[in-house]
Design a protein around this motif. Structure first.
Motif: not given
Length: 435
Positions: A154-170
């Motif tokens: 099968v082919e699927q468009q799938l989102v992969v995102e690091c759990g720490g995305n946005g860490r720089a703004f804490f």
């Protein structure tokens, strides 16, 4: 830059330092100084630094750093990639500037890189095998050809995102790679369903969790020491959205993305999507491999004060990722000639669907609904567009806010956590309207 022998030939890093007008004024290392300075700056000073009046300044939240200065300046390029910014070279971690994520399907050369160890050198698909074991009735050893021939591809468009995305703004800063916005991508992945393979192996009734293993090596080089081995609840593993993938965007997977075989577990932290996949075990307990225990990919089970020390037993494993949106056009710090701009971007929400995206150009005082496309398939992101008008010349920020099918919306600010995970605050881009 020093490369391990195992990494030579897989990637090279080049750095360039363009002599922009911004650098001439502020200097190469003054970015953080400007952020601190602007926290206490008066309106006139801030407007002068930004290059124009701020028509909606009365709506600006107290202490807010303008989006014009919310991102770094260094331009770092990885050979074979298009404009990624390197955050760490051992292991290699690099994110994509938001304006380079404008495509509905993320090109391979613009997909972020998150490594935990040293990638393997020998990634010949002809000799690669995947073992399925543990609590199964029929343990299996499968080649990539076996996967292609014995299961539905099968082919699927799938989102992969690091759990720490946005860490720089804490604030205070959390340890780890200081991801801003670009540790996310939605490529077209080809493979077989993880659930189909597990069903063929015959998962036993007492199964609780999967355990994933790979061919990358720990940074220490110590034999047998794993850099990462995570897993997912068996209920999640049996979902039809998860793939054992061997192609990305119609071609063999790039070495930095897990060639020749990887998991893609969309909607959950990218660490669940084990790269260079060699084995999946089914277990009768929550997996306890490297980066499954302690505080890795975990958040406190209660709100905590910024900087508060939290006992390890008070952390819980991150599962689904939160609702989020990303403005990909215009790029931040764009100058607009005229009184309007077309805003474009993407939105996603873990295992859910996004129902609405709204944008604001007056620091959140008012919002307008964007046009939102349906996802190409479950677990794909959704593209939004909106035409935004500006009443007069000056400095503006365009903010985006997504709401998912459970009625959960992005916040302006989120609670701090020690590891800097799950930051889904509004994405903001700076726009200078010249009139």
């Amino acid at each position: 830059m020093k490369n391990d022998n195992e990494q030579k030939g897989i990637y090279e890093i080049y750095q360039s330092q363009p002599d922009t007008a911004d650098e001439k004024v502020f200097g190469r290392k003054s970015h953080s100084d400007r952020r601190g300075f602007l926290k206490g700056a008066g309106l006139a000073t801030m407007a002068a630094v930004l290059g124009g009046a701020i028509p909606f300044h009365r709506n600006m939240p107290a202490g807010m750093i303008p989006a014009a200065f919310a991102e770094g300046l260094d331009d770092v390029v990885i050979a074979g990639k298009d404009g990624l910014i390197v955050l760490n070279d051992r292991p290699l971690n690099a994110e994509t500037p938001p304006h380079l994520l404008n495509d509905d399907i993320t090109p391979t050369d613009r997909h972020f890189i998150r490594n935990n160890g040293i990638p393997p050198v020998n990634v010949d698909p002809q000799n690669w095998t995947l073992e399925i074991g543990g609590l199964v009735d029929n343990p299996m050893t499968l080649s990539i050809e076996d996967l292609k021939n014995k299961f539905d591809v099968v082919e699927q468009q799938l989102v992969v995102e690091c759990g720490g995305n946005g860490r720089a703004f804490f604030e205070p800063k959390a340890k780890g790679n200081q991801w801003t916005y670009g540790a996310v991508g939605c490529s077209n992945w080809t493979g077989v369903r993880l659930a189909d393979v597990l069903k063929a192996a015959g998962v036993k009734e007492n199964a609780v969790y999967t355990a994933h293993y790979s061919a990358d090596m720990h940074l220490s080089g110590k034999e047998g020491k794993l850099p990462i081995s995570r897993g997912i609840p068996i209920e999640k593993a049996m979902g039809g959205e998860n793939l054992i993938a061997f192609e990305q965007n119609g071609k063999p997977i790039h070495p930095m993305h897990g060639a020749p075989l990887r998991l893609v577990v969309p909607g959950w932290p990218g660490s669940c999507s084990q790269k260079w996949l060699t084995r999946i075990d089914v277990r009768d307990q929550v997996h306890d491999g490297p980066k499954m225990t302690g505080t890795s990919y975990r958040v406190p089970n209660r709100p905590v004060a910024p900087g508060e020390k939290v006992a390890k037993e008070d952390f819980e494993i991150i599962e689904r990722m939160p609702v989020k949106s990303l403005i990909t056009s215009p790029a931040t710090n764009t100058e607009v000639a005229g009184n309007s701009v077309t805003v474009r971007g993407h939105a996603w929400s873990g295992d859910r669907t996004v129902k609405t995206v709204e944008v604001s150009s007056d620091f959140g005082a008012t919002w307008q609904k964007a046009k939102l496309a349906e996802p190409a398939n479950p677990a794909a992101w959704q593209t939004f567009t909106a035409d935004v008008e500006f009443p007069k010349p000056g400095y503006y920020e365009v903010w985006a806010k997504a709401t998912d099918d459970q009625g959960v919306s992005q916040p302006f600010a989120i609670a701090w956590n020690p590891k800097g995970y799950l930051n889904n605050t509004f994405h903001r881009v700076a726009v200078l309207v010249k009139g």
